[in-house]
Design an enzyme around this catalytic site. Structure first.
Site, mmCIF file in Angstrom:
data_model
loop_
_atom_site.group_PDB
_atom_site.id
_atom_site.type_symbol
_atom_site.label_atom_id
_atom_site.label_comp_id
_atom_site.label_asym_id
_atom_site.label_seq_id
_atom_site.Cartn_x
_atom_site.Cartn_y
_atom_site.Cartn_z
ATOM 1 N N ASP A 36 0.852 -1.188 0.000
ATOM 2 C CA ASP A 36 0.000 0.000 0.000
ATOM 3 C C ASP A 36 0.894 1.246 0.000
ATOM 4 O OD1 ASP A 36 -3.224 0.495 0.989
ATOM 5 O OD2 ASP A 36 -1.823 2.183 1.103
ATOM 6 N N HIS A 105 -10.155 -5.301 -3.236
ATOM 7 C CA HIS A 105 -8.805 -5.455 -2.680
ATOM 8 C C HIS A 105 -8.895 -5.814 -1.209
ATOM 9 C CE1 HIS A 105 -9.987 -1.202 -2.415
ATOM 10 N NE2 HIS A 105 -9.323 -1.163 -1.276
HETATM 11 P P1 AMP Z 1 -9.615 1.495 0.317
HETATM 12 O O1 AMP Z 1 -9.622 2.858 0.975
HETATM 13 O O2 AMP Z 1 -10.060 0.362 1.187
HETATM 14 O O3 AMP Z 1 -10.363 1.536 -1.016
HETATM 15 O O4 AMP Z 1 -8.104 1.173 -0.003
HETATM 16 C C1 AMP Z 1 -7.429 1.709 -1.095
HETATM 17 C C2 AMP Z 1 -5.980 1.672 -0.738
HETATM 18 O O5 AMP Z 1 -5.217 1.851 -1.911
HETATM 19 C C3 AMP Z 1 -5.545 2.771 0.233
HETATM 20 O O6 AMP Z 1 -5.029 2.160 1.424
HETATM 21 C C4 AMP Z 1 -4.485 3.539 -0.539
HETATM 22 O O7 AMP Z 1 -3.427 3.966 0.281
HETATM 23 C C5 AMP Z 1 -4.042 2.518 -1.563
HETATM 24 N N1 AMP Z 1 -3.507 3.060 -2.797
HETATM 25 C C6 AMP Z 1 -4.013 4.060 -3.562
HETATM 26 N N2 AMP Z 1 -3.274 4.241 -4.658
HETATM 27 C C7 AMP Z 1 -2.270 3.319 -4.597
HETATM 28 C C8 AMP Z 1 -1.161 2.992 -5.449
HETATM 29 N N3 AMP Z 1 -0.930 3.638 -6.603
HETATM 30 N N4 AMP Z 1 -0.321 2.002 -5.056
HETATM 31 C C9 AMP Z 1 -0.522 1.341 -3.888
HETATM 32 N N5 AMP Z 1 -1.558 1.587 -3.058
HETATM 33 C C10 AMP Z 1 -2.419 2.570 -3.403
#
Ligand code: AMP
Ligand code: ZN
Length: 119
Positions: A36, A105
């Site tokens: 993440d 995810h």
């Molecule tokens: P959620 O809020 O449950 O939808 O989780 C989405 C997650 O994706 C968050 O914890 C973000 O920090 C993570 N995230 C967003 N963009 C990226 C990226 N480009 N690479 C890795 N993680 C990401």
């Protein structure tokens, strides 16, 4: 079953395609695990299905074995990260529950004491 479409504008589909960089931890047949960008614990890895589903419920109804693969991958990640079986696996489903990326995810968190309830 017909494979679901890959939405062009989906960030996680773009990570699966290799168009957006990510620190890949495990690349399996049906899942990809990567770190993440904004970690909430020493280990914070996201496990995603290679095919696009908006959320865990969508994945469960269309591809139950794919959902099982997600949890099996989470366990492999925890093992590789040395979490000794102590980790949390979370699906945020819906904006009201904190979902911000609408490609299913599984968050895998560990490496520190995890409080319950999570808030
Ligand atoms: P959620 O809020 O449950 O939808 O989780 C989405 C997650 O994706 C968050 O914890 C973000 O920090 C993570 N995230 C967003 N963009 C990226 C990226 N480009 N690479 C890795 N993680 C990401
Ligand atoms: Zn997607």
């Amino acid at each position: 079953m017909v494979a679901p479409e890959t939405p062009r504008d989906c960030l996680f589909c773009r990570i699966v395609a290799g168009d957006v960089p990510a620190e890949i931890v495990l690349a399996g047949e049906s899942t990809v695990a990567f770190r993440d960008l904004n970690p909430q614990a020493p280990t914070h890895v996201l496990v995603i299905p290679r095919h696009h589903y908006d959320n865990a419920a969508d994945l469960a109804s269309h591809d139950p074995s794919g959902l099982a693969d997600m949890f099996a991958t989470a366990a492999q990640v925890a093992e590789r990260e040395g979490l000794s079986g102590d980790y949390r696996a979370v699906f945020n489903t819906g904006a009201g529950a904190g979902q911000t990326v609408f490609h299913a995810h599984l968050h895998v968190l560990g490496g520190r004491p995890l409080r319950w309830p999570p808030g």
